[in-house]
Scaffold this motif. Structure first.
Motif, short mmCIF file in Angstrom:
data_model
loop_
_atom_site.label_atom_id
_atom_site.label_comp_id
_atom_site.label_asym_id
_atom_site.label_seq_id
_atom_site.Cartn_x
_atom_site.Cartn_y
_atom_site.Cartn_z
N MET A 31 12.61 8.02 -18.30
CA MET A 31 11.56 8.00 -17.28
C MET A 31 12.08 8.65 -15.99
O MET A 31 13.20 8.38 -15.56
N GLN A 32 11.25 9.50 -15.40
CA GLN A 32 11.65 10.14 -14.15
C GLN A 32 11.76 9.10 -13.04
O GLN A 32 11.18 8.03 -13.11
N GLN A 33 12.53 9.45 -11.99
CA GLN A 33 12.72 8.54 -10.87
C GLN A 33 12.03 9.07 -9.62
O GLN A 33 11.99 10.28 -9.40
N THR A 34 11.48 8.16 -8.84
CA THR A 34 10.91 8.46 -7.54
C THR A 34 11.59 7.58 -6.51
O THR A 34 11.63 6.36 -6.68
N ALA A 35 12.16 8.19 -5.47
CA ALA A 35 12.89 7.42 -4.46
C ALA A 35 11.98 7.09 -3.28
O ALA A 35 11.18 7.92 -2.84
N LEU A 36 12.10 5.88 -2.80
CA LEU A 36 11.44 5.50 -1.56
C LEU A 36 11.97 6.34 -0.41
O LEU A 36 13.12 6.80 -0.41
N VAL A 37 11.13 6.56 0.59
CA VAL A 37 11.53 7.28 1.80
C VAL A 37 11.90 6.23 2.86
O VAL A 37 11.15 5.27 3.06
N PRO A 38 13.04 6.37 3.55
CA PRO A 38 13.38 5.41 4.61
C PRO A 38 12.26 5.33 5.63
O PRO A 38 11.70 6.35 6.04
N TYR A 39 11.92 4.09 6.04
CA TYR A 39 10.79 3.92 6.94
C TYR A 39 11.16 3.24 8.26
O TYR A 39 10.87 3.77 9.33
N ALA A 40 11.74 2.06 8.21
CA ALA A 40 12.06 1.33 9.44
C ALA A 40 13.26 0.44 9.19
O ALA A 40 13.42 -0.12 8.09
N ASP B 184 0.50 8.72 -15.25
CA ASP B 184 1.94 8.97 -15.24
C ASP B 184 2.66 7.68 -14.88
O ASP B 184 2.04 6.71 -14.43
N ALA B 185 3.98 7.68 -15.04
CA ALA B 185 4.80 6.54 -14.66
C ALA B 185 6.18 7.03 -14.26
O ALA B 185 6.65 8.07 -14.72
N ALA B 186 6.82 6.28 -13.38
CA ALA B 186 8.15 6.63 -12.91
C ALA B 186 8.90 5.35 -12.58
O ALA B 186 8.32 4.25 -12.54
N LEU B 187 10.20 5.49 -12.33
CA LEU B 187 11.03 4.39 -11.87
C LEU B 187 11.18 4.53 -10.36
O LEU B 187 11.64 5.56 -9.88
N LEU B 188 10.75 3.52 -9.59
CA LEU B 188 10.83 3.59 -8.13
C LEU B 188 12.15 3.00 -7.68
O LEU B 188 12.47 1.84 -7.97
N THR B 189 12.93 3.79 -6.95
CA THR B 189 14.25 3.37 -6.51
C THR B 189 14.31 3.29 -4.99
O THR B 189 13.41 3.76 -4.28
N GLY C 175 18.81 5.90 -4.38
CA GLY C 175 18.77 5.95 -5.83
C GLY C 175 19.08 4.64 -6.53
O GLY C 175 18.96 4.55 -7.75
N ALA C 176 19.46 3.61 -5.77
CA ALA C 176 19.79 2.32 -6.36
C ALA C 176 18.51 1.56 -6.74
O ALA C 176 17.43 1.81 -6.19
N ILE C 177 18.67 0.65 -7.67
CA ILE C 177 17.56 -0.22 -8.08
C ILE C 177 17.58 -1.48 -7.21
O ILE C 177 18.61 -2.14 -7.11
N PRO C 178 16.47 -1.83 -6.56
CA PRO C 178 16.49 -3.03 -5.72
C PRO C 178 16.62 -4.29 -6.55
O PRO C 178 16.13 -4.36 -7.68
N GLY C 179 17.30 -5.29 -5.97
CA GLY C 179 17.33 -6.61 -6.58
C GLY C 179 16.17 -7.41 -6.03
O GLY C 179 15.01 -7.08 -6.26
N ARG C 180 16.48 -8.48 -5.30
CA ARG C 180 15.41 -9.23 -4.65
C ARG C 180 14.73 -8.32 -3.64
O ARG C 180 15.36 -7.54 -2.95
N ARG C 181 13.41 -8.42 -3.56
CA ARG C 181 12.68 -7.51 -2.71
C ARG C 181 11.42 -8.16 -2.15
O ARG C 181 10.92 -9.14 -2.68
N ARG C 182 10.91 -7.56 -1.06
CA ARG C 182 9.57 -7.85 -0.55
C ARG C 182 8.75 -6.58 -0.71
O ARG C 182 9.29 -5.47 -0.61
N VAL C 183 7.45 -6.73 -0.94
CA VAL C 183 6.57 -5.56 -1.06
C VAL C 183 5.31 -5.80 -0.25
O VAL C 183 4.82 -6.93 -0.15
N VAL C 184 4.79 -4.74 0.34
CA VAL C 184 3.54 -4.78 1.10
C VAL C 184 2.73 -3.55 0.74
O VAL C 184 3.25 -2.42 0.77
#
Length: 296
Positions: free
Chosen positions: A1-10, A251-256, A260-269
């Motif tokens: 599966m292709q990867q998509t990286a988050l963009v730094p935000y704050a 489509d589907a991807a792996l969000l990192t 490029g790291a995989i998050p462990g515990r996380r919050r999402v909004v």
């Protein structure tokens, strides 16, 4: 599966890293907030009312704003900002807040102006651009999804009988509030529900959806993105297109994380076209923006 990286935000400024992060969110206007206390809640114990500080990092130039909140009562609060610059803090569980003090509303100077209860088992608390407080409950509260005024008046409920009912709603897994519209993905069948309380005759549009277990959703035009899932799919980013009655996968991807790291515990909004993700130690937000990504 292709990867998509988050963009730094704050990022939480380093000067505040010595304090405990009680809660963090990104509001309807894109400002990131951290609710900080001197210490973490004691396991199994109540905190007396305590003073806390909100550190707000604005988008663009990243200007930092500090707001001191007096006498916060929730041990593990949900937090969001009101359009007038005040804040809402709410206890996710009501066992210790049965006297109407579950939700606290603070003015821009950090002074409590009102308090009320919205019911046990808060999974999501999001304020929209008009100042409505949206609450999504997990499965220990059958209320589902409700909208409140900042004064504590119930202004919309998913279990009403006016065409607002969402079928099979036992747990609000994902909630996105943008403008005055909400989008929800709910257990058990995980339909995508478009909620417009002020639209006459048809406040809710329900679309069939095959993506299971998503913890966040983003919508841009006729495109939709779901983040999360069960087991090995907890980092999945599933894309689709909206039809009149369904979500069609594209489509589907792996969000990192951005590195490029995989998050462990996380919050999402979820906010409009954006999904914000914050990984432990909860000092930085990354963003996936469906509006700036290429169509699948």
């Amino acid at each position: 599966m292709q990867q998509t990286a988050l963009v730094p935000y704050a990022r939480l400024p380093r000067a505040h890293h010595d304090r405990h992060v009680l809660a963090s969110t990104v509001d309807a206007f894109g400002t990131a907030h951290w609710l900080l206390a001197e210490q973490a809640p004691r396991p199994g114990g109540d905190l007396p009312p305590f003073d806390a500080q909100v550190v707000s990092v604005h988008p663009g130039g990243g200007a930092v704003e500090l707001t001191d909140l007096s006498a916060v009562r929730a041990r593990r609060p949900r937090l969001d900002r009101l359009p007038d610059g005040g804040f809402v803090a709410a206890a996710a569980r009501t066992r210790r807040y049965e006297d109407g003090n579950q939700v606290q509303v603070f003015d821009p100077l950090g002074r409590e102006t009102s308090s009320f209860s919205v019911g046990d088992a808060i999974e999501h608390l999001l304020v929209d651009e008009a100042g409505h407080i949206w609450v999504g409950h997990f499965d220990e509260n059958p209320a589902g999804i409700r909208r409140w005024s900042a004064g504590g008046a119930l202004t919309w409920a998913s279990d009403a009988s006016d065409g607002a009912r969402i079928p099979g709603l036992f747990d609000c897994y994902a909630l996105n509030v943008s403008g005055t519209t909400a989008w929800a993905c709910t257990y058990t069948d995980f339909p995508l529900s478009e909620i417009r309380p002020d639209r006459p005759h048809r406040p809710v549009t329900v679309r069939a959806n095959r993506v299971r277990g998503a913890k966040a959703v983003a919508v841009h035009g006729n495109r939709v993105a779901f983040y999360g899932g069960y087991g090995e799919e907890q980092d999945r980013l599933a894309l689709g297109e909206l039809t009149e009655t369904s979500v069609e996968p594209t489509d589907a991807a792996l969000l990192t994380l951005p590195d490029g790291a995989i998050p462990g515990r996380r919050r999402v909004v979820g906010r409009g076209s954006r999904i914000y993700v914050q990984a432990e130690p909860f000092t930085a937000w990354g963003v996936f923006d469906l509006g700036s990504s290429s169509p699948a």
